[in-house]
Design a protein around this motif. Structure first.
Motif, PDB file in Angstrom:
ATOM      1  N   VAL A 157       0.801  -1.227   0.000  1.00 52.40           N
ATOM      2  CA  VAL A 157       0.000   0.000   0.000  1.00 52.40           C
ATOM      3  C   VAL A 157       0.836   1.281   0.000  1.00 52.40           C
ATOM      4  CG1 VAL A 157      -0.345  -0.016   2.510  1.00 52.40           C
ATOM      5  CG2 VAL A 157      -1.963   1.195   1.092  1.00 52.40           C
ATOM      6  N   GLY A 158       1.984   1.248   0.672  1.00 49.87           N
ATOM      7  CA  GLY A 158       2.776   2.476   0.720  1.00 49.87           C
ATOM      8  C   GLY A 158       3.914   2.463  -0.265  1.00 49.87           C
ATOM      9  N   ASP A 159       3.859   1.523  -1.175  1.00 44.93           N
ATOM     10  CA  ASP A 159       5.036   1.217  -1.965  1.00 44.93           C
ATOM     11  C   ASP A 159       4.803   1.379  -3.472  1.00 44.93           C
ATOM     12  OD1 ASP A 159       7.579   0.158  -2.324  1.00 44.93           O
ATOM     13  OD2 ASP A 159       6.816  -1.871  -2.567  1.00 44.93           O
ATOM     14  N   VAL A 310      -4.181   4.248  -0.737  1.00 48.42           N
ATOM     15  CA  VAL A 310      -2.908   4.136  -1.446  1.00 48.42           C
ATOM     16  C   VAL A 310      -2.150   5.460  -1.402  1.00 48.42           C
ATOM     17  CG1 VAL A 310      -1.918   3.840  -3.741  1.00 48.42           C
ATOM     18  CG2 VAL A 310      -3.714   2.294  -2.982  1.00 48.42           C
ATOM     19  N   ALA A 313      -0.909   6.017   2.035  1.00 51.10           N
ATOM     20  CA  ALA A 313      -0.163   4.858   2.537  1.00 51.10           C
ATOM     21  C   ALA A 313      -0.731   4.386   3.869  1.00 51.10           C
ATOM     22  CB  ALA A 313       1.323   5.174   2.673  1.00 51.10           C
ATOM     23  N   ARG A 314      -2.048   4.477   4.012  1.00 44.78           N
ATOM     24  CA  ARG A 314      -2.668   4.045   5.267  1.00 44.78           C
ATOM     25  C   ARG A 314      -3.768   3.026   4.998  1.00 44.78           C
ATOM     26  NH1 ARG A 314       0.865   5.927   7.380  1.00 44.78           N
ATOM     27  NH2 ARG A 314       1.057   6.895   9.406  1.00 44.78           N
ATOM     28  N   ARG A 369       2.496  10.248   5.228  1.00 45.07           N
ATOM     29  CA  ARG A 369       3.664   9.626   4.596  1.00 45.07           C
ATOM     30  C   ARG A 369       4.962  10.175   5.169  1.00 45.07           C
ATOM     31  NH1 ARG A 369       3.830   6.986  -0.182  1.00 45.07           N
ATOM     32  NH2 ARG A 369       1.827   6.226  -0.933  1.00 45.07           N
TER      33      ARG A 369
END
Ligand code: ADP
Ligand code: MG
Length: 480
Positions: A157-159, A310, A313-314, A369
């Protein structure tokens, strides 16, 4: 006696040798296989038992498939990895793999039939899961579907960079557009139902267990002896077990109903800012306001929550464990006024203690982020030191330049949407953020945030459809 034992040992050795050669021929690393088997025996004994029980109850399944291990579990099913028995001698890479979904026996038969029908009618194309086979014996039912390898959403998700996010959202919206073209609402759009094979760029929308026809006059068959709402909550929240559900009296009888949101907003805002907002992508404003009519816009709302997740990033993005908290979270994000307007259009009234102007998703993403803010152009250039360290400022003019007039926080900590906007302007405010700060979050363009806000439009009548979302600037460059 000892001679017999000696012969037995020789036979065993010989058998092992043959097995070893067979495995070698099949390209399977014996050690890998052993490890896998050991893992299955030790840690997953109950799982093994479940598989044994399943194949026992459904001998046809056992005849055709090898059932390897459990790969997923929901309230209404367990999903197993399977391969064809006739492929058992083939190396893994050459086998055809299947996801075998075993539905819990207590699921309502009409619900199961509906799910199967969805898979048959719409599946197998446009990123929507298809079904290869359905097997039943008494109350044991399995759907056999193509298997898609995938990772947990939380792992990527954070990538994802902007291009990957665009492809991911594009694939989800293509699936939704397809489903909606059949007049069907999926009703459970969330990352665990949208499988992403990152390596091969494959996507699959799965799980039509809650799907429903648009404007179905009679209620869909109950999913279970428990309610659908319960399922959504159980699966998607990690609320403390003690958390109480707040009952809302939103019966359709009266013309206007009050939804007391105010008392929860402050606590929730603090929580949202620290942790960020829910896991369930499902519950849009209309649902929370008990709108009797649910349309396909429900799914595009959920797609908006996925995108917001997305971008920030959570995951989960929203976390509320009950409807009032969820409504309060929405009011925090979108502003109280838009929520009240939608409520009014549904003959509901949302009472709040104080107005909220909404949060800027871009600022929120930056905060969550941990992206260092780009120095503001005017204020910061004239007083960079004051910004980096909130030194005592005497001049009120300087203070007002540095602090947000609404939340009173320093500009760099403020999350306020640019201005309190009437609902019709929400889109503009998020699209053309005229904030002096030019916020760069990862490599996400403004259009990514604007798409999220268009999907999170609390008014389902003006929310983007999947069809229109695919033409949004963030996705327009991808084939549709
Ligand atoms: P439930 O109705 O119980 O939620 P799902 O159909 O959503 O069941 O499946 C549960 C989980 O099983 C999914 O989140 C996913 O991890 C896994 N799964 C389901 N279908 C497939 C598939 N075709 N390929 C790979 N994994 C799958
Ligand atoms: Mg599911």
């Amino acid at each position: 006696m000892s001679r017999i034992r000696g012969i037995e040992a020789k036979i065993l050795k010989l058998q092992k040798e043959v097995q070893k050669q067979q495995l070698k021929r099949n390209g399977i690393n014996e050690e890998d296989k052993k490890n896998r088997e050991d893992a299955l025996c030790s840690k997953d004994d109950p799982e093994k038992e479940q598989i044994t029980e399943l194949v026992h109850k459904l001998p046809k399944l056992d005849k055709i498939f090898q059932v390897h291990r459990k790969i997923g579990e929901g309230t209404f099913s367990s999903v197993y990895l399977g391969s064809l028995r006739q492929h058992s001698d083939l190396p893994d890479a050459q086998k055809r793999w299947f996801a075998i979904k075993h539905l819990v026996p207590t699921a309502h038969p009409a619900r199961i039939e509906h799910e199967l029908r969805c898979l048959q009618d719409m599946g197998g194309t446009h990123n929507v899961i298809g079904v290869e086979l359905c097997l039943r014996h008494l109350d044991t039912i399995v759907f056999v579907m193509p298997y898609i390898p995938h990772k947990k959403f939380s792992e990527y998700v954070g990538d994802m960079n902007a291009e990957e996010v665009a492809r991911y959202m594009h694939a989800l919206l293509v699936a939704l557009r397809h489903v909606h073209s059949f007049g069907v609402i999926h009703r459970d759009v969330k990352p665990s139902n949208f499988l992403y094979d990152r390596e091969n760029r494959r996507y699959l929308l799965v799980d039509f267990g809650l799907a429903q026809r648009v404007c179905a006059a009679p209620e869909p068959p109950p999913a279970h002896s428990q309610s659908t709402a319960k399922r959504l909550r159980e699966e998607d929240t990690d609320a403390s077990p003690g958390a109480k559900r707040v009952a809302l009296d939103l019966s359709m009888g009266a013309r206007a109903h009050s939804v007391p949101v105010s008392r929860r907003i402050d606590a929730i805002k603090q929580h949202a800012l620290k942790q960020s907002l829910p896991k369930s992508a499902g519950a849009g404003a209309g649902v929370l306001l008990k709108s009797p009519r649910q349309g396909t816009a429900l799914d595009t709302w959920a797609a908006g929550v996925v995108l917001a997740s997305v971008l920030t990033a959570r995951y989960p993005f929203f976390r509320a464990s009950d409807d009032v908290s969820a409504l309060a979270e929405l009011a925090d994000l979108l502003g109280t006024e838009p929520i009240q307007r939608v409520a009014a259009s549904l003959g509901r009234r949302v009472v709040v203690s104080g107005k909220r102007g909404g949060i800027c998703l871009r600022k929120l993403a930056r905060r969550l982020r941990g992206v260092p803010p780009t120095p503001p152009t005017h204020a910061a250039q004239s007083a960079p030191a004051a910004l980096s360290a909130p030194a005592p400022l005497s001049a009120p003019a300087a203070l007002s330049a540095l602090n947000c007039s609404r939340c009173r926080l320093p500009q760099l900590q403020c999350l306020c949407a640019t201005q309190a906007q009437p609902v019709s302007c929400i889109k503009r405010s998020f699209f053309n953020n005229t904030d002096p700060e030019e916020i760069v979050v990862a490599d996400f363009p403004d259009s990514a945030f604007s798409l999220a806000m268009r999907l999170l439009d609390p008014d389902p009548r003006t929310r983007l459809s999947a069809h229109d979302a695919l033409r949004h600037p963030f996705l327009r460059h991808l084939p549709h």
